[in-house]
Write a protein that holds these residues in place. Structure first.
Motif, PDB file in Angstrom:
ATOM      1  N   LEU A  78       0.860  -1.194   0.000  1.00 12.72           N
ATOM      2  CA  LEU A  78       0.000   0.000   0.000  1.00 12.72           C
ATOM      3  C   LEU A  78       0.889   1.234   0.000  1.00 12.72           C
ATOM      4  N   LEU A  79       0.795   2.036  -1.074  1.00 10.73           N
ATOM      5  CA  LEU A  79       1.696   3.171  -1.238  1.00 10.73           C
ATOM      6  C   LEU A  79       1.115   4.491  -0.756  1.00 10.73           C
ATOM      7  N   GLY A  80      -0.176   4.713  -0.944  1.00 11.16           N
ATOM      8  CA  GLY A  80      -0.799   5.957  -0.498  1.00 11.16           C
ATOM      9  C   GLY A  80      -0.383   7.192  -1.264  1.00 11.16           C
ATOM     10  N   MET A  81       0.176   7.047  -2.450  1.00 13.72           N
ATOM     11  CA  MET A  81       0.759   8.173  -3.172  1.00 13.72           C
ATOM     12  C   MET A  81      -0.182   8.798  -4.198  1.00 13.72           C
ATOM     13  N   PHE A  82      -0.867   7.975  -4.953  1.00 14.51           N
ATOM     14  CA  PHE A  82      -1.637   8.456  -6.099  1.00 14.51           C
ATOM     15  C   PHE A  82      -3.117   8.434  -5.744  1.00 14.51           C
ATOM     16  N   SER A  83      -3.478   9.277  -4.801  1.00 16.69           N
ATOM     17  CA  SER A  83      -4.808   9.213  -4.203  1.00 16.69           C
ATOM     18  C   SER A  83      -5.634  10.445  -4.520  1.00 16.69           C
ATOM     19  N   ASP A  94      12.994  -7.384   3.733  1.00 19.25           N
ATOM     20  CA  ASP A  94      11.714  -6.797   3.331  1.00 19.25           C
ATOM     21  C   ASP A  94      11.916  -5.753   2.241  1.00 19.25           C
ATOM     22  N   LEU A  95      12.892  -4.882   2.422  1.00 14.36           N
ATOM     23  CA  LEU A  95      13.129  -3.808   1.453  1.00 14.36           C
ATOM     24  C   LEU A  95      13.564  -4.357   0.101  1.00 14.36           C
ATOM     25  N   LYS A  96      14.267  -5.474   0.111  1.00 17.56           N
ATOM     26  CA  LYS A  96      14.642  -6.111  -1.156  1.00 17.56           C
ATOM     27  C   LYS A  96      13.398  -6.624  -1.883  1.00 17.56           C
ATOM     28  N   ILE A  97      12.498  -7.240  -1.139  1.00 14.97           N
ATOM     29  CA  ILE A  97      11.242  -7.714  -1.725  1.00 14.97           C
ATOM     30  C   ILE A  97      10.430  -6.546  -2.261  1.00 14.97           C
ATOM     31  N   ILE A  98      10.286  -5.498  -1.451  1.00 17.79           N
ATOM     32  CA  ILE A  98       9.510  -4.321  -1.850  1.00 17.79           C
ATOM     33  C   ILE A  98      10.102  -3.696  -3.106  1.00 17.79           C
ATOM     34  N   ALA A  99      11.423  -3.550  -3.151  1.00 18.82           N
ATOM     35  CA  ALA A  99      12.063  -2.923  -4.311  1.00 18.82           C
ATOM     36  C   ALA A  99      11.799  -3.701  -5.589  1.00 18.82           C
ATOM     37  N   GLY A 100      11.805  -5.030  -5.496  1.00 19.91           N
ATOM     38  CA  GLY A 100      11.513  -5.839  -6.674  1.00 19.91           C
ATOM     39  C   GLY A 100      10.090  -5.655  -7.170  1.00 19.91           C
ATOM     40  N   VAL A 101       9.140  -5.616  -6.240  1.00 17.55           N
ATOM     41  CA  VAL A 101       7.739  -5.407  -6.604  1.00 17.55           C
ATOM     42  C   VAL A 101       7.540  -4.005  -7.169  1.00 17.55           C
ATOM     43  N   GLU A 161       5.104  -0.872 -15.214  1.00 24.00           N
ATOM     44  CA  GLU A 161       3.771  -1.042 -15.801  1.00 24.00           C
ATOM     45  C   GLU A 161       2.969   0.254 -15.802  1.00 24.00           C
ATOM     46  N   LEU A 162       3.159   1.095 -14.779  1.00 26.02           N
ATOM     47  CA  LEU A 162       2.325   2.295 -14.635  1.00 26.02           C
ATOM     48  C   LEU A 162       3.080   3.593 -14.877  1.00 26.02           C
ATOM     49  N   GLN A 163       4.306   3.476 -15.365  1.00 27.97           N
ATOM     50  CA  GLN A 163       5.099   4.645 -15.737  1.00 27.97           C
ATOM     51  C   GLN A 163       5.211   5.661 -14.600  1.00 27.97           C
ATOM     52  N   VAL A 164       5.594   5.183 -13.435  1.00 28.95           N
ATOM     53  CA  VAL A 164       5.832   6.055 -12.282  1.00 28.95           C
ATOM     54  C   VAL A 164       7.285   5.886 -11.838  1.00 28.95           C
ATOM     55  N   ASP A 165       7.719   6.740 -10.919  1.00 33.67           N
ATOM     56  CA  ASP A 165       9.114   6.807 -10.511  1.00 33.67           C
ATOM     57  C   ASP A 165       9.382   5.847  -9.352  1.00 33.67           C
ATOM     58  N   ALA A 166      10.095   4.770  -9.628  1.00 31.99           N
ATOM     59  CA  ALA A 166      10.388   3.784  -8.591  1.00 31.99           C
ATOM     60  C   ALA A 166      11.257   4.379  -7.488  1.00 31.99           C
ATOM     61  N   LYS A 167      12.212   5.227  -7.852  1.00 29.51           N
ATOM     62  CA  LYS A 167      13.092   5.827  -6.847  1.00 29.51           C
ATOM     63  C   LYS A 167      12.302   6.698  -5.881  1.00 29.51           C
ATOM     64  N   LYS A 168      11.330   7.427  -6.388  1.00 32.36           N
ATOM     65  CA  LYS A 168      10.503   8.265  -5.523  1.00 32.36           C
ATOM     66  C   LYS A 168       9.689   7.404  -4.564  1.00 32.36           C
ATOM     67  N   ILE A 169       9.178   6.292  -5.058  1.00 29.23           N
ATOM     68  CA  ILE A 169       8.419   5.390  -4.193  1.00 29.23           C
ATOM     69  C   ILE A 169       9.313   4.866  -3.066  1.00 29.23           C
ATOM     70  N   MET A 170      10.515   4.464  -3.404  1.00 27.77           N
ATOM     71  CA  MET A 170      11.414   3.854  -2.427  1.00 27.77           C
ATOM     72  C   MET A 170      12.084   4.877  -1.510  1.00 27.77           C
ATOM     73  N   ALA A 171      11.881   6.172  -1.757  1.00 26.79           N
ATOM     74  CA  ALA A 171      12.541   7.196  -0.956  1.00 26.79           C
ATOM     75  C   ALA A 171      11.945   7.339   0.441  1.00 26.79           C
ATOM     76  N   GLU A 172      10.760   6.797   0.665  1.00 26.46           N
ATOM     77  CA  GLU A 172      10.095   6.869   1.973  1.00 26.46           C
ATOM     78  C   GLU A 172      10.330   5.558   2.728  1.00 26.46           C
ATOM     79  N   LYS A 173      10.192   5.590   4.040  1.00 18.62           N
ATOM     80  CA  LYS A 173      10.311   4.360   4.825  1.00 18.62           C
ATOM     81  C   LYS A 173       9.075   3.487   4.605  1.00 18.62           C
ATOM     82  N   PHE A 174       9.206   2.212   4.922  1.00 12.15           N
ATOM     83  CA  PHE A 174       8.103   1.268   4.854  1.00 12.15           C
ATOM     84  C   PHE A 174       7.967   0.560   6.202  1.00 12.15           C
ATOM     85  N   VAL A 175       6.723   0.232   6.546  1.00  8.03           N
ATOM     86  CA  VAL A 175       6.468  -0.608   7.713  1.00  8.03           C
ATOM     87  C   VAL A 175       5.707  -1.839   7.239  1.00  8.03           C
TER      88      VAL A 175
END
Length: 254
Positions: free
Chosen positions: A159-164, A209-216, A223-237
């Motif tokens: 769950l990213l919460g970014m494109f809302s 966990d972060l390795k799994i998340i980065a792969g996904v 597929e959705l033409q968004v910035d993977a680096k921007k997604i990964m720039a925030e922490k994950f729980v």
């Protein structure tokens, strides 16, 4: 060995009743067609339900309920929003929704991937389960309604919460993960404690966990033409089940 040529077809949904429209698709698949553009889709239900194999669909319009249900292998891209039940009990394949989607997405899915750009409704990913070597994955780019991952038994929800379209809403509704007894829910940022199901809490993601998340995220971003680096720039729980039998204490022993 020569690659078998793909056969392409464009079908116009328009006002065609969903049953007749799906019959046309199945007849074309039986005739050897593999790639479909479905135009003017207007709530026709059960698109690609139960289909098997290397088939591709581009859906132009808003498909109705249970698109991709029980399917095993096809790839579907929706160039708009989608209604409820996308990927219901799907076994394998890929669904990409470029807009938002409704309730009960990925119900009991046991394989394949569902990538959604925007928000989703209630009870997304409930009863998800990993089956043998299959790992079902749902990625929600926006926010989710109540009961995300309810009774989850396996797989990954990200769950990213970014494109809302709901800037003032919490990233997830009430009772996230209620009754989950397998799998993992990853959340970008934080989840307010009051949104979690009973006895659940979030944990920091570790290196695995972060390795799994980065792969996904890499696949989702492509597929959705968004910035993977921007997604990964925030922490994950992450949210994991507190027990493999969350309601075991409710039953009288034999």
């Amino acid at each position: 060995m020569a690659t078998k040529a793909r056969k392409k077809m464009t079908l116009n949904a328009g006002e065609t009743y969903y049953r007749q429209f799906n019959e046309k698709i199945r007849e074309a698949v039986d005739a050897g067609y593999t790639d479909f553009v479905l135009e003017n889709v207007n709530s026709q239900r059960y698109i690609a339900t139960g289909l098997i194999g290397d088939l591709r669909f581009l859906v132009k319009g808003v498909p109705g309920q249970d698109m991709g249900a029980f399917m095993r292998g096809p790839a579907i891209r929706v160039a708009a929003n989608a209604q409820d039940g996308v990927g219901n009990t799907m076994d394998d394949g890929l669904v990409v929704v470029e807009g938002m989607a409704g309730d009960v997405i990925g119900y009991a899915m046991r394989g394949g991937r569902i990538f959604i750009k925007g928000d989703v409704g209630y009870r997304v990913g409930i009863h998800m389960k990993a089956y043998m070597d299959k790992l079902p994955i749902i990625v929600v780019g926006g926010k989710a309604g109540d009961f995300l991952g309810e009774y989850m038994a396996g797989g990954i929800i990200l769950l990213l919460g970014m494109f809302s379209g709901k800037p003032d809403a919490p990233i997830a509704g009430r009772s996230l993960g209620t009754g989950m007894h397998g799998g993992v829910i990853y959340v970008r940022g934080d989840v307010p404690p009051e949104q979690l199901g009973p006895h659940l809490h979030t944990q920091p993601c570790d290196a695995d966990d972060l390795k799994i998340i980065a792969g996904v995220v890499k696949d989702y971003a492509k597929e959705l033409q968004v910035d993977a680096k921007k997604i990964m720039a925030e922490k994950f729980v992450k949210v994991r089940p507190f027990s493999h039998r969350p309601y075991g204490n409710l039953y009288v022993p034999a």
